[in-house]
Design an enzyme around this catalytic site. Structure first.
Site, PDB file in Angstrom:
ATOM      1  N   HIS A  95       0.863  -1.207  -0.061  1.00  0.00           N
ATOM      2  CA  HIS A  95       0.057   0.059   0.017  1.00  0.00           C
ATOM      3  C   HIS A  95       0.897   1.258  -0.047  1.00  0.00           C
ATOM      4  O   HIS A  95       0.289   2.320  -0.155  1.00  0.00           O
ATOM      5  CB  HIS A  95      -1.156  -0.005   1.233  1.00  0.00           C
ATOM      6  CG  HIS A  95      -0.400   0.395   2.431  1.00  0.00           C
ATOM      7  ND1 HIS A  95      -0.095  -0.731   3.450  1.00  0.00           N
ATOM      8  CD2 HIS A  95       0.032   1.537   3.105  1.00  0.00           C
ATOM      9  CE1 HIS A  95       0.341  -0.143   4.509  1.00  0.00           C
ATOM     10  NE2 HIS A  95       0.350   1.057   4.512  1.00  0.00           N
ATOM     11  N   ASP A 126       0.103  -7.681   1.374  1.00  0.00           N
ATOM     12  CA  ASP A 126       0.597  -6.151   1.599  1.00  0.00           C
ATOM     13  C   ASP A 126       1.981  -5.918   1.644  1.00  0.00           C
ATOM     14  O   ASP A 126       2.666  -5.238   2.555  1.00  0.00           O
ATOM     15  CB  ASP A 126      -0.098  -5.641   2.632  1.00  0.00           C
ATOM     16  CG  ASP A 126      -0.105  -4.120   2.746  1.00  0.00           C
ATOM     17  OD1 ASP A 126       0.452  -3.457   1.712  1.00  0.00           O
ATOM     18  OD2 ASP A 126      -0.580  -3.361   3.637  1.00  0.00           O
ATOM     19  N   SER A 209       4.426   2.853   7.948  1.00  0.00           N
ATOM     20  CA  SER A 209       4.190   1.722   7.096  1.00  0.00           C
ATOM     21  C   SER A 209       5.501   1.352   6.226  1.00  0.00           C
ATOM     22  O   SER A 209       6.149   1.989   5.401  1.00  0.00           O
ATOM     23  CB  SER A 209       2.900   1.854   6.154  1.00  0.00           C
ATOM     24  OG  SER A 209       1.643   1.932   7.034  1.00  0.00           O
TER      25      SER A 209
END
Length: 357
Positions: A95, A126, A209
């Site tokens: 992402h 992911d 992230s």
């Protein structure tokens, strides 16, 4: 005994008591072993020494690992990444890269902006790998640990670029292991359902992230991916509840991408269907309707057909696509399990040998 002698003895006793009291106030002892004094001194000194040792551990880990954590700038998104090898491969979240192919990368020990190109992304887990177009001097790959040995209570450091603040470090512990977590498919998420995630109290904010979750041995044991949200707070992040993809999964996926340019063995169980959530007369989620069945897939071989509504997998009740994904996340390709479904109002149960996603 006469009164004069009695008074003398009482005075001597009083003097002795006062001497002992004064000795105690001054940190000395009367009629006791010197080991008491040494023990007390050692106890008082131990706490600062232990704190200093822990601080030294933090400093060493940060010095060793932070140079391997980078900031990644896509066209509209910003995140973090971890240098995976000495060839310039960087692992991050899918992402973070989104639909982009080109990225700008900044390392922890330089302000120079480096260009990088996408190797491959695997949204179902992911994860993604990008590669620097040109290797800078001093590039250092991170060391990945064995996430199966992670235990609740271990101290962790999260490294990344939260809110664009590059090379930031937060601290916490392992709060839980083995969590199965589903991402949203809005707000930049991939909609992935990921098993065996590490839950941590270390602050995970936007920009963290793809960074590194590191133990005090200087080993990356996970890739911070998302923070829990509280629907009662309007979907805002719930403080102290973050999740990281375990290092074992990261290595499995990244190794395949580096070697083959794509994921060839996901290790994720699948039924081989396209489906959607259905609701009952009260507009409550009541199962998963099969829209399409992959020819030769697990569901096809078990006789499941389009129009069937799956309501159970193994011992788990299925009400939504998310609950089905989470149930499958705990299984492996080749596992046998029971699938319960309805067809024309009649309930049926069949044994299915799960395929691979």
């Amino acid at each position: 005994m006469d009164a004069s002698r009695a008074r003398t003895l009482r005075l001597l006793a009083l003097v002795t008591v006062l001497a002992c009291f004064a000795a105690l106030l001054s940190g000395c002892t009367v009629g006791s072993s010197p080991s008491t004094k040494d023990g007390a001194t050692t106890t008082r000194a131990a706490a600062p020494a232990a704190a200093h040792d822990l601080q030294d551990e933090y400093l060493k880990v940060i010095k060793d690992v932070l140079p391997s954590v980078v900031q990644i700038q896509a066209r509209s998104d910003l995140g973090s990444g971890v240098v995976y090898d000495d060839k310039g491969h960087i692992v991050t979240n899918a992402h973070v890269v989104g639909n982009e192919k080109k990225f700008q990368v900044t390392t922890a020990n330089s302000e120079d902006v480096l260009s990088a190109t996408l190797v491959s992304a695997y949204p179902d887990q992911d994860l993604a790998v990008i590669k620097l177009d040109k290797l800078p001097g001093g590039l250092k790959a991170a060391a990945f640990g064995d996430s199966s040995k992670v235990e609740v209570g271990q101290i962790l450091l999260a490294m990344g670029s939260p809110l664009g603040l590059s090379s930031s470090v937060t601290q916490g512990i392992v709060s839980a292991t083995g969590r199965t977590v589903s991402e949203g498919d809005t707000g930049g998420g991939t909609g992935a359902t990921i098993a065996n995630m590490v839950q941590t109290s270390a602050a995970i904010n936007p920009g963290n992230s793809g960074g590194a979750l590191v133990n005090l041995d200087g080993r990356v044991i996970g890739i911070p991916t998302l923070a829990a949200t509280d629907p009662d707070l309007g979907g805002s992040a719930a403080p102290g509840i973050g999740f990281a993809i375990p290092a074992s999964t990261v290595k499995t996926i990244a190794d395949q991408i580096v070697k083959n340019g794509k994921v060839t063995d996901s290790g994720r169980a699948a039924l081989g269907i396209t489906a959607r959530t259905v609701v009952n007369d009260n507009y409550q989620a009541a199962g998963v309707a099969v829209v399409e069945v992959k020819s030769g897939g697990a569901a096809d071989k078990a006789g499941i057909m389009p129009g069937d509504i799956i309501i159970g997998l193994g011992t788990t009740d299925i009400t939504t696509i998310t609950s089905l994904s989470e149930a499958l996340a705990s299984e492996k390709p080749g596992d046998k399990t029971k699938v319960t479904y309805t067809r024309g109002g009649n309930e049926k149960t069949v044994e299915v040998t799960l395929g691979e996603q």
